[in-house]
Design an enzyme around this catalytic site. Structure first.
Site, short mmCIF file in Angstrom:
data_model
loop_
_atom_site.label_atom_id
_atom_site.label_comp_id
_atom_site.label_asym_id
_atom_site.label_seq_id
_atom_site.Cartn_x
_atom_site.Cartn_y
_atom_site.Cartn_z
N LYS A 193 8.06 -56.25 -87.46
CA LYS A 193 6.85 -56.56 -88.61
C LYS A 193 6.32 -55.79 -89.07
O LYS A 193 6.04 -56.12 -90.48
CB LYS A 193 5.95 -55.88 -87.03
CG LYS A 193 4.38 -56.15 -87.84
CD LYS A 193 3.33 -56.24 -86.61
CE LYS A 193 2.57 -55.92 -87.45
NZ LYS A 193 1.24 -55.88 -86.68
N GLU A 199 15.82 -47.88 -85.96
CA GLU A 199 16.51 -48.50 -84.58
C GLU A 199 17.23 -49.75 -85.35
O GLU A 199 18.12 -50.41 -85.89
CB GLU A 199 16.37 -49.09 -83.25
CG GLU A 199 16.18 -48.17 -82.64
CD GLU A 199 14.72 -46.40 -83.02
OE1 GLU A 199 14.20 -47.38 -83.57
OE2 GLU A 199 14.11 -46.47 -82.13
N GLY A 252 2.68 -56.23 -82.65
CA GLY A 252 4.55 -56.21 -82.10
C GLY A 252 4.61 -56.70 -80.68
O GLY A 252 5.61 -57.21 -80.81
N ARG A 253 3.48 -56.11 -79.55
CA ARG A 253 3.92 -56.99 -78.43
C ARG A 253 3.06 -57.87 -78.17
O ARG A 253 3.87 -58.55 -76.60
CB ARG A 253 3.66 -55.71 -77.40
CG ARG A 253 2.23 -55.27 -77.17
CD ARG A 253 1.53 -53.97 -76.02
NE ARG A 253 0.59 -53.50 -77.09
CZ ARG A 253 0.24 -52.17 -77.95
NH1 ARG A 253 1.30 -51.78 -79.10
NH2 ARG A 253 -0.70 -51.59 -77.93
N GLU A 338 2.52 -49.60 -72.72
CA GLU A 338 1.93 -49.27 -74.11
C GLU A 338 0.94 -49.75 -75.23
O GLU A 338 0.17 -49.15 -75.61
CB GLU A 338 2.78 -50.78 -75.31
CG GLU A 338 3.02 -49.93 -76.82
CD GLU A 338 4.30 -49.95 -77.67
OE1 GLU A 338 4.91 -49.89 -77.63
OE2 GLU A 338 4.21 -50.97 -78.57
N HIS A 369 17.16 -55.06 -51.19
CA HIS A 369 18.36 -54.40 -51.04
C HIS A 369 18.66 -52.62 -51.66
O HIS A 369 19.39 -52.02 -51.48
CB HIS A 369 19.28 -54.41 -51.28
CG HIS A 369 19.36 -56.00 -49.69
ND1 HIS A 369 19.63 -56.16 -49.19
CD2 HIS A 369 19.23 -57.12 -50.41
CE1 HIS A 369 19.78 -57.26 -48.14
NE2 HIS A 369 19.63 -58.25 -49.61
N LYS A 479 8.61 -40.12 -83.47
CA LYS A 479 9.30 -41.09 -83.79
C LYS A 479 9.29 -39.74 -85.14
O LYS A 479 10.47 -39.54 -85.92
CB LYS A 479 8.78 -41.77 -84.28
CG LYS A 479 9.06 -43.01 -83.83
CD LYS A 479 8.47 -44.37 -84.63
CE LYS A 479 8.00 -45.56 -83.66
NZ LYS A 479 7.04 -46.27 -83.72
O1 F6P Z 1 6.90 -47.93 -81.27
C1 F6P Z 1 6.80 -48.71 -80.62
C2 F6P Z 1 6.47 -50.13 -81.80
O2 F6P Z 1 5.46 -49.70 -82.74
C3 F6P Z 1 6.43 -51.28 -81.06
O3 F6P Z 1 4.36 -51.18 -80.38
C4 F6P Z 1 6.88 -51.80 -81.57
O4 F6P Z 1 6.64 -53.81 -81.29
C5 F6P Z 1 8.42 -51.71 -82.32
O5 F6P Z 1 7.68 -50.38 -82.07
C6 F6P Z 1 8.97 -52.36 -83.62
O6 F6P Z 1 8.11 -52.74 -84.67
P1 F6P Z 1 8.53 -53.22 -85.19
O7 F6P Z 1 8.34 -54.95 -84.79
O8 F6P Z 1 7.44 -53.05 -86.70
O9 F6P Z 1 9.96 -52.97 -86.00
#
Ligand code: F6P
Length: 507
Positions: A193, A199, A252-253, A338, A369, A479
């Site tokens: 987003k 990452e 995002g979620r 979240e 199990h 972060k």
């Molecule tokens: O660190 C949490 C978060 O902001 C989530 O809410 C989001 O889904 C994820 O990181 C990834 O963010 P982005 O889509 O901006 O890379």
């Protein structure tokens, strides 16, 4: 907390606590009044059954009063109207507009962005980017969990393109995807987003390096970007024609329905993705139009609050009795924890009780199990959701699926009934609650409805708790500290310093 909310909670807390089997005995209509079916646009349906929870007529009436006192109808209307419901970030939360319900201008914009995505999907299927056999979808959190769930659930047999979702910055994740892909036939989707997440940007750079090292010319020509900040993707090097934007007001979620769902559309074809959206829209219409007394996501939130607030349950468990839904618990973990893992109300006051339960779970029958011992005989009370589909996903001997479902239903029955024994080690206390969500079949529409059900359940819980489910400031501090470590020059506590020294990282 307003006084009407306070008195609704007080009434709920004072309610008697009969055992589940007493509730069934006292009310012959219990099953009918606590279960309901939602019909879906593809002709299938979903059955919801809360009769094995401790909800009863008194709870329903007091929870409805709580919902009214908490302003449920107004907050739901504001959500669908595209008003600013995320007060801390001054944003609307317009995931339903992606499915055709919401503020008119947002619905139109979402439809236009979908049309752009559909064209790119069709062009790729038609060979515009030469042969595409594999897609490495790079994203994290909401930019990965939804696509991973939907692809694993729906595209096992019919994937038009083989999709690998990579999220972790641990290079082992990306290397595992590389090992399964032919670089000359691989497309990279960068899903973020913000288009800044460490990452994702690190993995994206490494994926491009892998293409280069493997002799692919014009590596940027193999990249698609899925983002709410298209200018950042263009700046990064992605050609504007392969940037699929989505609206900033989609969290995002909650973004699986936007261009973040690109790998799902590529794997299933546009029609499949459209059915997925329509299934979610059917749940949206139900949630929006249905009165508080019949509203399925709201009822689920009542059960959640009964256990979290009235019975002090710290966790809730979700078991998918369907291998194709094995990623559902991790998807729900982000959605619920979240969104509602908060300690202050929407207006910044400390909350007066627990907020989100810890969501955990697994897949049946494997979990039986491994962890079910604790559910049946442990000291924790854990409300369970069972999720299953009547139609099998496999073509093997029908005995497999019959046994899977028998086990699912047996667990709910056993948790509720328990079993007396003269030997304490062999006694089951029973009276342990579960709810069941039974799909006729797992289709794009039923998965869409299932995910939308949980989104609205999460929102309904937030309304009952008076919290904002749409921000996530809690993820920021870690972060920031990771950045400080990378940059160097900051002193930390003795333990952290020793760990950094042992690993040989940091300034
Ligand atoms: O660190 C949490 C978060 O902001 C989530 O809410 C989001 O889904 C994820 O990181 C990834 O963010 P982005 O889509 O901006 O890379």
């Amino acid at each position: 907390m307003n006084s009407a909310v306070e008195s609704a909670w007080a009434r709920l807390e004072a309610l008697p606590r009969p055992r589940l089997e007493e509730l069934f005995a006292a009310d012959p209509a219990r099953l009918a009044s606590l279960s309901a079916r939602l019909e879906l646009p593809d002709g299938s349906g979903v059955l919801f059954d809360w009769s094995k929870t401790h909800l009863d007529a008194a709870h329903l009436s007091d929870f409805q009063a709580l919902a009214e006192a908490a302003g449920f109808a107004a907050r739901r209307a504001a959500l669908f109207a595209g008003e600013v419901v995320n007060l801390t970030e001054h944003r609307a939360a317009e995931h339903t507009a992606q499915r055709g319900l919401g503020r008119e201008s947002s619905v139109e914009e979402a439809a236009a962005l979908h049309a752009r995505m559909a064209s790119l999907v069709a062009a790729i299927h038609d060979g515009a980017l030469s042969e595409v056999r594999h897609l490495i979808h790079i994203g994290i959190g909401g930019s990965a969990l939804g696509p991973a769930l939907a692809i694993d659930a729906l595209a096992r047999d019919l994937a038009l393109v083989d999709v690998h979702v990579v999220s972790n910055i641990d290079g082992c994740a990306l290397e595992a995807a590389f090992a399964k892909c032919d670089p000359a036939k691989t497309l990279i989707a960068i899903a973020s987003k913000t288009f800044t997440t460490t990452e994702t940007m690190t993995n994206a750079a490494s994926a491009l390096a892998w293409l280069t090292e493997n002799g692919v010319d014009d590596v940027y020509g193999r990249v698609v970007a899925l983002t709410a900040y298209p200018e950042k993707a263009v700046e990064w090097g992605v050609d504007e024609t392969r940037v699929l934007p989505f609206q900033e007001s989609v969290g995002g979620r909650y973004s699986l329905w936007s261009s973040i769902g690109f790998p799902v559309a590529l794997a299933l074809g546009w029609e499949g993705f459209a059915e997925f959206l329509e299934g979610a829209a059917a749940m949206d219409r139900h949630f929006l139009d249905c009165d508080v007394s019949e509203n399925l996501p709201l009822r689920a939130a009542f059960a959640d609050q009964l256990y979290a607030h009235l019975r002090s349950c710290q966790t809730r468990a979700v078991f998918a009795y369907d291998e194709r839904l094995r990623l559902l618990p991790s998807y729900l973990q982000q959605l619920e924890m979240e969104s509602n893992g908060k300690s202050v109300t929407a207006d910044g006051q400390p909350v007066s009780g627990p907020t989100a339960a810890i969501t955990w779970g697994g897949v049946g029958t494997d979990a039986q199990h491994a962890v079910f011992q604790l559910l049946h005989q442990g000291t924790h009370l854990i409300p369970v959701d069972f999720i299953a589909a009547i139609a099998p996903g496999d073509a093997l001997d029908p005995a497999h699926h019959a046994n899977l479902l028998a086990n699912c239903f047996a667990q709910g029955a056993a948790l509720m009934a328990g079993k007396a024994s003269a030997d304490p080690a062999r006694a089951y206390p029973g009276d342990r609650p579960s709810a069941t969500v039974l799909l006729d079949e797992l289709t794009p529409a039923s998965l869409g409805a299932l995910v939308a059900f949980h989104e609205h359940r999460t929102f309904a819980n937030a309304v009952l708790l008076g919290i904002n489910p749409f921000d996530q400031f809690g993820v920021e501090l870690g972060k920031e500290i990771a950045k400080q470590i990378e940059v160097g020059g900051t002193r930390f506590d003795a333990s952290t310093e020793a760990l950094l020294k042992a690993a040989g990282i940091g300034g």
